[in-house]
Design an enzyme around this catalytic site. Structure first.
Site, PDB file in Angstrom:
ATOM      1  N   GLU A 267       0.863  -1.186   0.000  1.00 27.89           N
ATOM      2  CA  GLU A 267       0.000   0.000   0.000  1.00 27.89           C
ATOM      3  C   GLU A 267       0.893   1.227   0.000  1.00 27.89           C
ATOM      4  O   GLU A 267       1.935   1.243   0.660  1.00 27.89           O
ATOM      5  CB  GLU A 267      -0.889   0.006   1.245  1.00 27.89           C
ATOM      6  CG  GLU A 267      -1.666   1.312   1.393  1.00 27.89           C
ATOM      7  CD  GLU A 267      -2.838   1.241   2.358  1.00 27.89           C
ATOM      8  OE1 GLU A 267      -2.746   0.489   3.332  1.00 27.89           O
ATOM      9  OE2 GLU A 267      -3.831   1.945   2.108  1.00 27.89           O
ATOM     10  N   CYS A 469      -6.511   0.945   2.599  1.00 31.19           N
ATOM     11  CA  CYS A 469      -7.449   2.067   2.458  1.00 31.19           C
ATOM     12  C   CYS A 469      -7.214   2.865   1.183  1.00 31.19           C
ATOM     13  O   CYS A 469      -8.151   3.478   0.665  1.00 31.19           O
ATOM     14  CB  CYS A 469      -7.362   2.965   3.683  1.00 31.19           C
ATOM     15  SG  CYS A 469      -8.052   2.177   5.137  1.00 31.19           S
ATOM     16  N   ASN A 596     -12.311  -3.443   0.392  1.00 31.20           N
ATOM     17  CA  ASN A 596     -11.263  -3.496   1.408  1.00 31.20           C
ATOM     18  C   ASN A 596     -11.872  -3.248   2.784  1.00 31.20           C
ATOM     19  O   ASN A 596     -12.237  -2.117   3.091  1.00 31.20           O
ATOM     20  CB  ASN A 596     -10.195  -2.429   1.140  1.00 31.20           C
ATOM     21  CG  ASN A 596      -9.180  -2.369   2.266  1.00 31.20           C
ATOM     22  OD1 ASN A 596      -8.472  -3.336   2.532  1.00 31.20           O
ATOM     23  ND2 ASN A 596      -9.113  -1.241   2.964  1.00 31.20           N
ATOM     24  N   GLU A 597     -12.029  -4.269   3.554  1.00 32.17           N
ATOM     25  CA  GLU A 597     -12.554  -4.224   4.921  1.00 32.17           C
ATOM     26  C   GLU A 597     -13.677  -3.189   5.069  1.00 32.17           C
ATOM     27  O   GLU A 597     -13.743  -2.466   6.055  1.00 32.17           O
ATOM     28  CB  GLU A 597     -11.426  -3.993   5.948  1.00 32.17           C
ATOM     29  CG  GLU A 597     -10.616  -2.732   5.803  1.00 32.17           C
ATOM     30  CD  GLU A 597      -9.670  -2.456   6.973  1.00 32.17           C
ATOM     31  OE1 GLU A 597      -8.927  -3.365   7.377  1.00 32.17           O
ATOM     32  OE2 GLU A 597      -9.664  -1.321   7.468  1.00 32.17           O
TER      33      GLU A 597
HETATM   34  O1  AHR Z   1      -2.454  -1.464   6.814  1.00 33.71           O
HETATM   35  C1  AHR Z   1      -2.856  -0.160   7.120  1.00 33.71           C
HETATM   36  C2  AHR Z   1      -4.362   0.002   7.009  1.00 33.71           C
HETATM   37  O2  AHR Z   1      -5.007  -0.833   7.907  1.00 33.71           O
HETATM   38  C3  AHR Z   1      -4.949  -0.375   5.689  1.00 33.71           C
HETATM   39  O3  AHR Z   1      -4.873   0.650   4.776  1.00 33.71           O
HETATM   40  C4  AHR Z   1      -6.372  -0.643   6.028  1.00 33.71           C
HETATM   41  O4  AHR Z   1      -6.955  -1.546   5.140  1.00 33.71           O
HETATM   42  C5  AHR Z   1      -6.299  -1.149   7.441  1.00 33.71           C
HETATM   43  O5  AHR Z   1      -7.210  -0.539   8.246  1.00 33.71           O
END
Ligand code: AHR
Length: 869
Positions: A267, A469, A596-597
């Protein structure tokens, strides 16, 4: 001490349960009262609490103030608030909680529960944009068979009462203004522990109260277990005698497991991409930094960031008329009256250059006035001494790219770049780039070789990108749209990074896929599920602002186009673009993550299902990875699993960041998983200690978890530690797997655990039994073994994790595996719990010595032996 406390609490917990069930048949009433309320403590962040009473006069808090339901609305910090919850039982017997989220948003938050303990899902319908929904009340019309919801709305000094109706809490009738008389005050004021509280009183069975009390005690109990750290070991194991372990293997019970267990979560957080692995050395090369990247908090963060003018006789400013590309509207204009001044770029905290190395300098230039001529390009160190120089021509009157190869004459860790026009006139400059020739595998527009290599050394079987995120973004406008990240750099669309900086998109989808191919890893792109991050600070309404339905077909097409871009032949519309970018052969994409979550709400579910079904219909071979929230339990986890199961998805993405104690006390987490449902991709996890260090303690907790994951490698297919990279001085999140600066790469202890698992993966799990001389559960839970076979080499690999403060005398019996080589490769990672610098030590050993040897205290050991020699 803590150990004793755990024991006492367990005793208390058990005795309470026992006495409660004894009392149940004797002195308890059939029913009693529950009071549901939220306080304004911690600016309304503490969620909903319960108290109970026999007579509705004297109230006993459950907790005290245990959070039975929290708000997940809006951004962290300022939002996630719960105001004035109202709780009632609906006509179907479900408990429902409606609450306000803040003083401005017209949202009636609601969640439901069968038992007042488990609440799900949460939903945040926006019912009005004119004011908030405060002091919500709800009634039921038996005649119309609908619920009547009213609230007080405040806008400035105006106050009004509004209402809607619903049958199912999913769809609502248009909001209307209603008189005060339409409301009945559902709230009561009571005293709890001497403080006035306002909430709703409900009559419930004693059993319901009993279950709430038990649930709360369980929360307390788990908190203590999960809070166990190695700092308590001196007391916990004060009387621990030397421990002996006998480990036997049982190959007759072997099973196939995933050989893809270790992968990478990439990320662009902590400057992982721009200023990190993406090798560009010029910061803000496109002049597209914007105040909004940091939500206006840093006035210096604008188009001129990292740039300055040195010398006299020249003025510079930023202009936008007639840019190279609409996606890249800003550029610099130098008005040179007298030559000698330099436009300077400071790089990302300096530009590191190595003596003899070559760097591509390039830019787009356009003469606005004058004939132009040469521009001198120099690398200059902190003392003003030149460490590389060249020149480029600039005379075109429309945008033209110029490039020159510049050689560094000295090694300098913190140089800067200077552009010195040798002519008078006015010149527009954009996409000013300095790119090392020495990138990973020599790729143009490629990656920093040291960082790319340290990742490759993990032998990751897949790379997930672009987040996290970053994938779903901060508000609709900020979603990561893959099409904006391919093609010529000057046409890509840079954007605000959700982690409060700037993303150039220089490291885009093509570069991600290319890197995957270069290191033999599968690509695992994650695309937004049509909703941005539920913690969005932009758009005002968290993720309720999903992509409008009128635009969803276009969005779905965008997702499908990615698959064509990756896998279609060069004659297809999107495959052609890949080919033009330099990769005529398909990338052979197999996995695609959707979401994503995300908060699993109605808005999410509708869009998610549309996207998944469209992929299933057009590309049935694609392994779609669904999303099941940010925790290992709870509403998003349960609902995410439910929807993914209904959709028949082959895999889901689980996330959890937990304490070492959680990993120690949840070793059977995956043993209970239904083997007939989706496989698991543990997409984000790490062990978090207070203060968030990366040390032996966190790394051993992760090693322990991975040993348990390997045992469950028939249901867990992929895992990736998160986050991956962090630039020193630019971190938004700790801990991370690898820290770095402009010249150094600093893998953490946790990295070595990932590396050892990645390098020693197997595809067959061989069950093993660890018998310890000490059978206390505190001891047995801190020692684990995992044995796998790698069919590619025929090697057996034994991994042993020892979280005990003492060495363990081994008796490892590998004879059931048949003939093995006498020599093996043995690697040990060990240290004190707070050791942040430990490194694995590898040696060639006689296997029988290791089998009868000692496993050091606080260690992770890997023995690799070939079969049959
Ligand atoms: O890994 C950091 C963050 O943690 C990621 O962006 C998100 O998906 C999670 O909350």
């Amino acid at each position: 001490m803590k150990n004793k406390l755990t024991y006492l609490l367990l005793l208390f917990f058990c005795s309470q349960s026992i006495s409660a069930s004894v009392m149940k048949t004797t002195n308890e009433p059939d029913s009693a009262y529950i009071f549901a309320y939220a306080t304004d403590k911690n600016t309304n962040h503490n969620g909903m609490h319960f108290a109970w009473s026999i007579d509705a006069e004297t109230w006993n808090s459950i907790g005290p103030e245990n959070k039975f339901l929290g708000s997940d609305y809006g951004t962290w910090g300022a939002q996630k608030r719960m105001l004035d919850p109202v709780v009632f039982q609906d006509e179907d017997g479900l408990w429902r909680c409606l609450f306000s989220v803040n003083e401005k948003d017209g949202v009636v938050a609601n969640a439901s529960s069968p038992d007042l303990i488990n609440w799900r899902p949460q939903s945040y319908p926006i019912l009005t944009t004119a004011g908030n929904c405060g002091a919500i009340e709800v009634g039921y019309s038996t005649k119309d068979k609908h619920y009547f919801i009213s609230w007080v709305s405040k806008t400035g000094t105006q106050q009004g009462i509004y209402a809607t109706t619903t049958k199912d809490f999913h769809s609502f009738t248009p909001v209307v203004s209603v008189p005060e008389a339409a409301r009945v005050n559902q709230r009561t004021k009571v005293q709890i522990a001497g403080e006035d509280q306002v909430g709703t009183i409900l009559k419930v069975s004693w059993n319901t109260i009993d279950e709430l009390i038990k649930a709360q005690k369980l929360v307390d109990y788990k908190r203590i277990l999960h809070g166990e750290t190695m700092a308590g070991d001196a007391v916990r194991f004060a009387s621990l005698k030397p421990v002996e372990a006998s480990i036997t293997v049982n190959p007759t019970q072997s099973k196939s497991i995933s050989d893809m267990l270790i992968g990478i979560f990439f990320e662009d957080i902590n400057y992982a991409a721009d200023g990190g692995i993406y090798a560009e050395l010029v910061q803000n090369r496109d002049f597209e930094y914007a105040l909004s990247d940091k939500k206006g908090s840093d006035p210096s963060w604008n188009s001129t960031k990292a740039w300055s003018l040195k010398g006299q006789g020249t003025k510079w400013d930023i202009q936008t008329a007639d840019p190279i590309h609409p996606n890249n509207p800003h550029y610099a204009v130098l008005a040179v009256e007298q030559t000698g001044a330099a436009l300077v770029n400071e790089g990302f905290g300096g530009i590191p250059v190595k003596s003899g190395n070559k760097y591509y300098f390039s830019f787009f230039g356009r003469m606005l006035q004058g004939k132009g001529g040469k521009i001198t390009v120099r690398l200059v160190d902190g003392n003003g001494d030149v460490c590389g120089v060249s020149a480029v021509n600039c005379s075109a009157t429309s945008w033209k790219k110029q490039e020159v190869l510049l050689t560094a004459t000295r090694t300098v860790t913190k140089a800067h770049l200077e552009l010195i026009p040798q002519f008078t006139g006015s010149v527009a400059l954009d996409m000013i780039s300095l790119f090392p020739q020495d990138t990973f595998k020599g790729r143009k527009n490629g990656l920093r070789p040291d960082l790319a290599q340290v990742l490759a050394d993990m032998k990751p079987r897949f790379i997930r990108f672009p987040g996290g995120c970053v994938a779903h973004g901060d508000g609709l406008e900020n979603m990561y749209r893959w099409k904006n990240t391919i093609g010529p750099l000057e046409a890509r669309k840079p954007q605000r990074n959700i982690w409060n900086y700037h993303q150039t998109a220089g490291l885009g989808y093509f570069e991600y896929f290319q890197y995957c191919e270069d290191i033999g890893a599968e690509a695992l792109p994650v695309l937004p599920a049509g909703v941005p991050c539920q913690n969005s600070s932009h758009g005002g309404h968290g993720q309720q602002c999903g992509i409008p339905m009128s635009e969803m077909q276009d969005y779905i097409q965008e997702v499908l186009d990615l698959i064509e871009w990756a896998n279609g032949d060069a004659k297809t519309t999107w495959g052609k673009k890949r080919a033009e970018a330099g990769h005529p052969k398909p990338f052979n994409l197999k996995y695609i993550g959707i979401g994503n979550e995300d908060l699993i709400s109605d808005v999410f579910e509708e869009r998610y299902a549309m996207i998944c079904k469209a992929i299933q219909a057009k590309y049935p071979e694609m392994i779609i990875i669904g999303t099941v929230g940010p925790f290992y339990e709870g509403s998003d986890y349960e609902e995410g699993w439910r929807i993914s199961t209904e959709l028949g998805l082959p895999m889901v993405d689980e996330h959890y960041y937990e304490s070492p104690g959680w990993y120690i006390h949840n070793q059977q987490y995956y043993d209970r998983y239904d083997r007939n449902k989706a496989k698991v991709y543990l997409g984000e996890y790490a062990a978090h200690l207070p203060g968030r260090p990366s040390n032996i303690e966190t790394s051993l907790a992760e090693a322990l978890h991975l040993a348990n994951v390997e045992r469950n490698g028939d249901v867990v297919s992929l895992t990736s530690y998160a986050p991956l990279l962090a630039k020193e001085g630019n971190t938004q999140w700790t801990p991370d797997l690898i820290y770095f600066n402009n010249t150094e790469v600093k893998p953490t202890v946790d990295y070595y655990v990932q590396m050892l698992y990645g390098q020693n993966a197997g595809d067959t799990y061989v069950p093993s039994l660890v018998k310890l001389s000490n059978q206390s559960s505190a001891v047995t839970k801190r020692m684990a073994a995992s044995v796998v076979r790698d069919s590619r080499t025929g090697d057996y690999i034994v991994k042993i994790v020892n979280l005990l403060p003492v060495a363990v005398k081994m008796n490892l019996d590998l004879s059931p595996l048949g003939a093995l080589a006498t020599q093996g490769v043995y690697t040990v990672l060990s240290g004190k719990p707070d050791d942040k610098t430990a490194k694995p030590v590898t040696s060639l050993v006689t296997v029988s010595d290791v089998c009868k040897g000692e496993i050091p205290a606080y260690s992770f050991s890997v023995l690799r032996v070939s079969a049959g020699k």
